[in-house]
Every structure is written in C-alpha cells, then in structure tokens.
Design a protein around this motif. Structure first.
Motif, short mmCIF file in Angstrom:
data_model
loop_
_atom_site.label_atom_id
_atom_site.label_comp_id
_atom_site.label_asym_id
_atom_site.label_seq_id
_atom_site.Cartn_x
_atom_site.Cartn_y
_atom_site.Cartn_z
N THR A 69 0.83 -1.21 0.00
CA THR A 69 0.00 0.00 0.00
C THR A 69 0.87 1.26 0.00
O THR A 69 0.52 2.25 -0.62
CB THR A 69 -0.94 0.07 1.21
N THR A 115 0.18 0.00 -8.04
CA THR A 115 -1.02 -0.83 -8.09
C THR A 115 -1.77 -0.61 -9.40
O THR A 115 -1.59 0.41 -10.06
CB THR A 115 -2.00 -0.50 -6.95
N GLU A 143 -5.86 -1.08 -10.37
CA GLU A 143 -7.17 -1.48 -9.86
C GLU A 143 -8.27 -1.23 -10.88
O GLU A 143 -8.24 -0.25 -11.60
CB GLU A 143 -7.51 -0.70 -8.58
N SER A 180 -8.85 3.67 -3.30
CA SER A 180 -7.91 2.74 -3.94
C SER A 180 -6.46 3.09 -3.66
O SER A 180 -5.58 2.26 -3.80
CB SER A 180 -8.15 2.71 -5.45
N GLY A 211 -5.21 0.01 -1.94
CA GLY A 211 -4.70 -0.79 -3.05
C GLY A 211 -3.39 -1.46 -2.63
O GLY A 211 -2.44 -0.77 -2.29
N ASN A 247 -9.30 -7.13 -5.07
CA ASN A 247 -10.37 -6.37 -5.71
C ASN A 247 -11.42 -7.35 -6.26
O ASN A 247 -11.09 -8.20 -7.09
CB ASN A 247 -9.76 -5.53 -6.83
N ILE A 285 -11.81 0.76 -4.68
CA ILE A 285 -11.87 -0.70 -4.78
C ILE A 285 -13.26 -1.03 -4.27
O ILE A 285 -13.57 -0.79 -3.10
CB ILE A 285 -10.80 -1.38 -3.90
#
Lengths: 454, 454
Positions: A291, A296, A298, B214, B218, B223, B315
């Motif tokens: 994180t 990332t 998504e 997110s 994330g 997800n 998400i």
C-alpha cells in the motif's frame, strides 16, 4: 523559545476565537451560492496576514476563487519556506447528519467540530498563528516565509499549476511545507515522506451491434463480457503482480531502510476493519509495503449487460471497465498509460473491437529522502511536541499539488499533517483534536526556529 | 383431399375474419388489467371448438389463466396427436411505436399486423381451421386429436407442467405438434428438430465491507472486480471452449449426417447483420454448428464498482455476474448447474467470498430423430405446400414446454412453425405473412391425412 510558547499560551483563547471566526465562513468552493463567503474567507486571511506583519501580499484572481500569496523576506542567507494550504472546504451536505451545525464550531470531548476544522482551515490557521507568535515575540521570522493559500483545492486546483508556473520566481523557495494530511493513528506524530502517483483510463469492448438472444447467437459471437474479463485478467495475476508489459521497468525498488521504517509504523488491522478473509498483496510484499510503496492497478468499475433482478438471456452489445493505477517514484504517468493502452489492444481477443479513453488527470509519485535534514527536523520537532517518536510513512494516495510543486520547483516538500483518522474528512461531523492545535503550534514554531539554525 | 382444399378456399374470408376477431381480444397474460380479455379469448376457443364438433372440452382453471383442453376420439387404432399452443400474447407496449393499433388487425403488403398474429394466436387458429376443414368435409378427423391451448406461455407456463403431470392420462398422445416457431428465412419450410436446454446462476464476489479508497487500500485487499474476472476467465477459454470441469462429459456428439443438414440450412450473415469483425465459435465448429448443436456458457450481465461519468478511485465492495448455459442432448441441467457451482467455488481466489444463487428455471435439451416418420412427413407436407424442400434445423434457444412434454410423455414433438424472421415477435409491429396462413393450412391438412395412412 520560551517567550514564543508563553505567547501561544497567553493568546490561546483569542486564537481559538479567531479560528472559530474563520470556520464560520462557509467557504464551499464547489457551490457558486457560496461565492461571497469565499471572498470573506480570502479577506479574513489577508487581514490576518497584515496583522501578523506581512506587507507583500498578492491576491491572485482566477475565474473561480482567488489564491492568497504573501511573502516576508528576512535575509538572503536564510532558507525560504513556502507554506501551502487551502481555505476552501468540502460541502457540508447532508446537513441533517451533523450533530452540530457544520459552520457553527463546537468543542465536544476535546474535539473541535466544524467543516474545515481539519481539512484544511484548522491547519492553515495553525501555520499563521505560529508565524504570528514568532513575529510578535522576536520582531521577525526565523526564516524567509512565503504563503500560498488557494481556494480551489477541493475542486481540483485547476488554476494552481498555471499560477505557480507563471509566477515561478515569485513563489520560489527552498522547501515547501504542507499541513493537509494526518497521523496514522491518534497521538502518533507522522511524517509523510512519499505519495503515490496516478494514471488511468476507461475502455469499452464492443461485440454485436445490439443485445442478442443468447440461445440464437451463442456460439456465433464473442461475448464482450467474456472478452473484457480476459483483458482484465491479463493485466494482473492472482499473486497481485501487474502483468502489463513494462509496468515495473522504472520502479524504484523498496530499500531495506524503508522496509524497516514500515515495520515501525502502526498497521491497520485490515482483516477486522474490512471484514475480509485475509489481506492480499503483491507476491513478496506485506500489505503495508504494497500500500505504501509498490505500484497498483485497480479496476474501479466494470459493467455490461443485464443488471436487474433475475435472468435475462442476452449476449450484450458491450462492456466497460475503468482502471486506475497508483504509481511509485520512477514511473512516468504518460508512459504507464501508454503501456496500458498497448497491453489492452494486444490482449483484445478476436471478434470484438475496443475503444480506450485516457484519463487526462495524472500525477507522478512524490518521495523525499527520509534522511533529508528538513525531514529529520520535522520529525524531531513533531516528536518532541507530542512526546512520542515520529514514524515515517509513504501514503498510497496521491496529492496532485505536491507533484506539481515537485515538478516546478524541485524542492523538498514536508508533509506535516496534524489530522487524525477520526477527523471524518469530507463527511458529516468533521472534527479536529484541540490538543493537536496546541501541540501542532509547538511543533511548527520549534521547526521554523530549528531549521534557521542549520 | 381436394374437397378439404376447396373448403379452405370457400371459407377463407370467414376464417380470416374469425382470426381478426381472435386477434382483437387483448389477451395479455402478464397484466392483470386484461383479465376479462383473457377470459374472452378462452371463451372464443371453447366456442370454436364446439363449432368444429368437439364435445369433450375441459377448461382447466388456474390461479392465473385457464388452459383449454379438448379431445376428439375417432378410433383406438389411429394415432393420437396432441396440438399445443397458447392464446396469451406479449404486452404491446410501447403503443406509439406501432404503425397500426396492435389489437386492430390490418393487412399491409401481404402481412397481417397484430400482436399475436405470429406468436401464437395466428398459428393456433390455423390448427383449428385445419381441424374444422377436415371435420366439415369428411365428417370426422383422420386421427385422434387432443388440443392443449394455455394462457400463460408468455409468463412462464407456471401451471402447465403440473397440469400435464396430474392429468397425464387425459393429455396422453402418440406425438405432439407445436406451431410456435418459424422458418429460418422467408418462404423456407423449416422443421425444427432440436432445441437447447438451459441452466443458469448468478454469483456475487464480496471483498471489503465497503467501497475503499484505492490509494490507501490498493495493495492490501483483493479487488472483487479482478477476482470475478479471474473466475469468469477460468470458465471459458479464448477458443470458446468451456473449461468448467465435466461440462462436456455427457454431450451427445454432432453426427456427420447432422453436420451435412446444417450446411444445407440457410445461414445468417452474422458479420454483416451484427457488424462484428468476425464470428467466433468453439474451436473445431462452425458458427452454425455451435449455435445449433454445441453447448454454450454466456455471461449475461456483469457489474460492480463505479459506473458513472469519469473517474472514481475505489476498490468496490463487490461484483456480480449472471451466467446462463444452453445445453445439448445428454446434458442434465442440475448436473451442469452443480458443476458451475463447484467450479466457481474452486476458482474463487483468496481474500474474497462468493455467494451463488442458482436460477430455479431449467430445461433439458430436446431432439427428435430426423428420420422419424412423423418428422419426415411433416417436412414433406410442408415442402409440398410451399413448393420448396424443407430444411431441418436445431435451434439454439430453449422452449421449456417442449422439454416438459418430452419428459412427461416421451413422445416425438413436431415443431412445425410458420413464422418468419421478419415477424418481429415481442416487438412493435408484429406481423404474419397471409400466404403462410394459406399454405400452412395446406401443410397441416395434408400432414394429418398422410399420417393417418401410415
């Protein structure tokens, strides 16, 4: 130093009353009905800056809401700090969910409840109080100070980049300090030393020119929903590794030092808080590491076909997916966006067509060296004021303002936020701990004084 | 035979006027506002059956709309045919898209425009006219005839199965004939000798207990949109082969004879009609073969997360997919549904949970041997009446009524439909070619007379 702290104590009641006055102004930037209130907030700041002793003040008009600039120059040999903040706030709707009126500040259980008390008027005001205390007790400021307080942050800061670029010399500084973020948990001094970047796009897969009867046409056409699942599945594997070609090419690796810092930061109990069976992160990284410091990809939205109750036996005409990526230092947003586009086009199966719309907004990641003297001093001042050692964290979110300042001025940005996870930003019943106001002021005056000595 | 055809010609005008009377009745089953019209339609049929000479008539009441049964027994040594049809019609909304009022029949360019002219009142009426012509000219019928005309087909035939099962002896026959389908193209006699079965389910993948930022989350959570893409992608590969374990285990293979019949059937130009880059079918099969005779798995709907304009960096909490399968002979719907469930559970990745809701409605595939004497005779009668050799096709769609009759009575079902692709079933401006009314009657009287001779 004692004199400054005494000053803060002596004038505390007045300062809190002034803060309430500032918070009463309904400076909602997104709603044109509040235009006169926005002007009032701007006027409040200008008046206060004058009281403090600023004479070089510039109200930069825009089509929406003006930006307040002020400068106090002490000496060419002293460092210059640019304080950034914003005086606009989120709308307070729905009003009926507030326990007290959003623009009638109230202290309950040690928290100051009002829209903007944390984001960002409370923290902006703290910076001005710190400057006032230093000015009134020493007759000057310990460093050169520039102030940049805009009125459009909640609506995208659409004029800020242009203003900073056009007036680069005017706003130029050796470092920037921003108090518009928060501690990772209550009473835990937090220095935010990195933010992720951002890029995104939306794509639509189209099959037949209308929804089809799945009995009559199943077996003749590629179903866009299956095609889009295929494309998405090709972009990230089940070990949460992004499989878009070249995605990780320029990623700055996570250092052992940072990994250690991350273990020291308090961790959210994701499983309990989010009611998930387990956390899932990139193979080889903990949830904290991923994180904070790994990029990332998504899917934010995915839709096509029938969404109502029961069954409808169709092969739909099309399917759409919205994708965003959080980037880390090294990655270029446009380059990553190009790679996403290339990948989608390459993995679109036969029998359908794809249309891609790039998200125009993007941001590079931001990271300042944890060992930078200013970062170290910020952590020290913060830790001493709150009597608890500061932690260093990188945030998964993005703050475009930070990236723009980094790009235009290439200066260290100290993200020294005094908010807390319970502040309820953007929600009803926003609040800010009064003790963070008090200790935050101690942090700031110490920081400015200490860096002047270096 | 000549006498019967003369009778049809002599009474043509009256028959068409009677048909118009039948079509004027607003027998919309799904809307309770039309209850009295449904009763009127039922009464119309009973009166007509009496006129024809039926005395054994049974109106089977249900909670919704009654089913009309009638029987004319000639001789135990003669075969008994069960004629199935329905007197209810689809709603006609939106009325403003009709060129003439949906319940005011009008002939334009050789087509009879009215809701139900093709589906199914026009074709039901044709069967009764054929019986009338045979009865009035020969004083009897060539075979024993049972009639089963329900009023709930458009709303799922929810009482039919139970009625047929409870009154099995009453409805029992040697074969069934249904005219509620159509020719593959205008003026192409078509014998439908197979239908696909059906099964389905819906499943929801749930991740966190709310939509998440997110940036902040994330890298910590799976997800649900990615998870659902992964599951879907595991169910069918890019060569359109279904990869659910055991899916093809019981599938009756496609014979060379049938493959040849399929090449003789007219093919729709999918690429032009649907504006797709190319057709896509199961590896090893043509589009015709796959749509007619291979099982399918389709995603009918897929959704989760943000669907509005622009970007929302979340998400999402969950994602849902709706799946239906068309089955071929050999496959059992409940078994396939079990296999789907097992597969989904097996392929759900870590970090999310899945909830599956099985679609209660299902149907086995239906297929009758193309060489069956009744099928061959139907093709012959049809071909002679229309002066063009009939084609034999299997349809990708399902007709639950057929599967129920097959299951309860285990008799050949002759799907002899006189509709055409331009009839616009279920849409505004439904119509039926008058020439198919005329030639269809010739087909039916010949068929009944010929099979009596076997």
């Amino acid at each position: 130093m004692t004199t400054v702290l005494d000053y803060l104590v002596t004038h505390r009641a007045r300062h809190l009353e002034q803060l309430n006055e500032f918070l009463r102004i309904k400076s909602v930037s997104t709603d044109t009905n509040f235009k006169t209130e926005m002007t009032k907030a701007c006027d409040f700041l200008v008046a206060y800056l004058k009281d403090i002793g600023f004479t070089d003040i510039d109200v930069v008009e825009t089509e929406k809401h003006p930006l307040v600039y002020a400068s106090y120059h002490v000496d060419d040999d002293l460092p210059t700090g640019l304080i950034y903040g914003h005086y606009d706030v989120q709308p307070a709707d729905p009003y009926d969910l507030w326990d007290s009126a959003p623009f009638e500040p109230e202290v309950r259980h040690g928290r100051l409840y009002a829209r903007g008390s944390s984001d960002d008027k409370g923290q902006v005001f703290m910076h001005l109080v710190a400057l006032e205390a230093l000015m009134k007790t020493t007759g000057t400021l310990p460093i050169n100070v520039k102030v940049c307080i805009e009125g459009e942050e909640e609506i995208g800061s659409e004029n800020l980049y242009r203003i900073l670029q056009d007036k680069k010399a005017q706003f130029d500084a050796d470092f920037c300090i921003i108090s518009d973020s928060g501690m990772v948990e209550e009473e835990q001094p937090t220095v935010l030393y990195g933010l992720k970047g951002f890029t995104g796009l939306e794509f639509t897969v189209t099959g037949p020119n209308r929804d089809l009867h799945s009995g009559l046409y199943g077996g003749a056409v590629r179903n866009p929903l299956m095609a889009i699942s295929h494309i998405l599945q090709s972009m990230k594997d089940v070990d949460e590794v992004v499989t878009v070609d070249g995605f990780y090419d320029d990623v700055e690796p996570l250092t052992d030092i940072e990994r250690k810092l991350m273990t020291e930061a308090p961790k959210e109990n994701y499983v309990m808080a989010l009611n998930i069976p387990e956390t899932v992160s990139e193979n080889g990284y903990t949830a904290t590491e991923h994180t904070m410091a790994r990029p990332t990809l998504e899917v934010n939205g995915l839709f096509g076909g029938y969404q109502g109750e029961g069954t409808k036996t169709i092969i739909p005409e099309k399917a759409t997916a919205k994708i965003t990526c959080r980037l880390v230092p090294g990655q270029d947003p446009e380059d990553i966006q190009d790679k996403l586009v290339k990948h989608i086009e390459k993995h679109t199966p036969k029998g359908v067509t794809v249309d891609i719309t790039r998200e125009p907004l993007s941001a590079k990641a931001y990271k300042v060296d944890v060992d930078h003297p200013l970062i170290q001093q910020a952590a020290k001042s913060y830790g001493e004021a709150f009597n608890k050692e500061a932690v260093f964290v990188r945030m998964g979110g993005s703050i475009p303002v930070v990236e723009w300042i980094d790009e235009i001025f290439n200066i260290p940005i100290i993200l020294l936020g005094f908010g807390t996870p319970e502040d309820r930003l953007h929600s009803p019943n926003e609040s800010f701990p009064v003790i963070n106001f008090d200790r935050g002021l101690v942090t700031l005056v110490d920081f400015y004084q200490q860096i002047a000595l270096k």
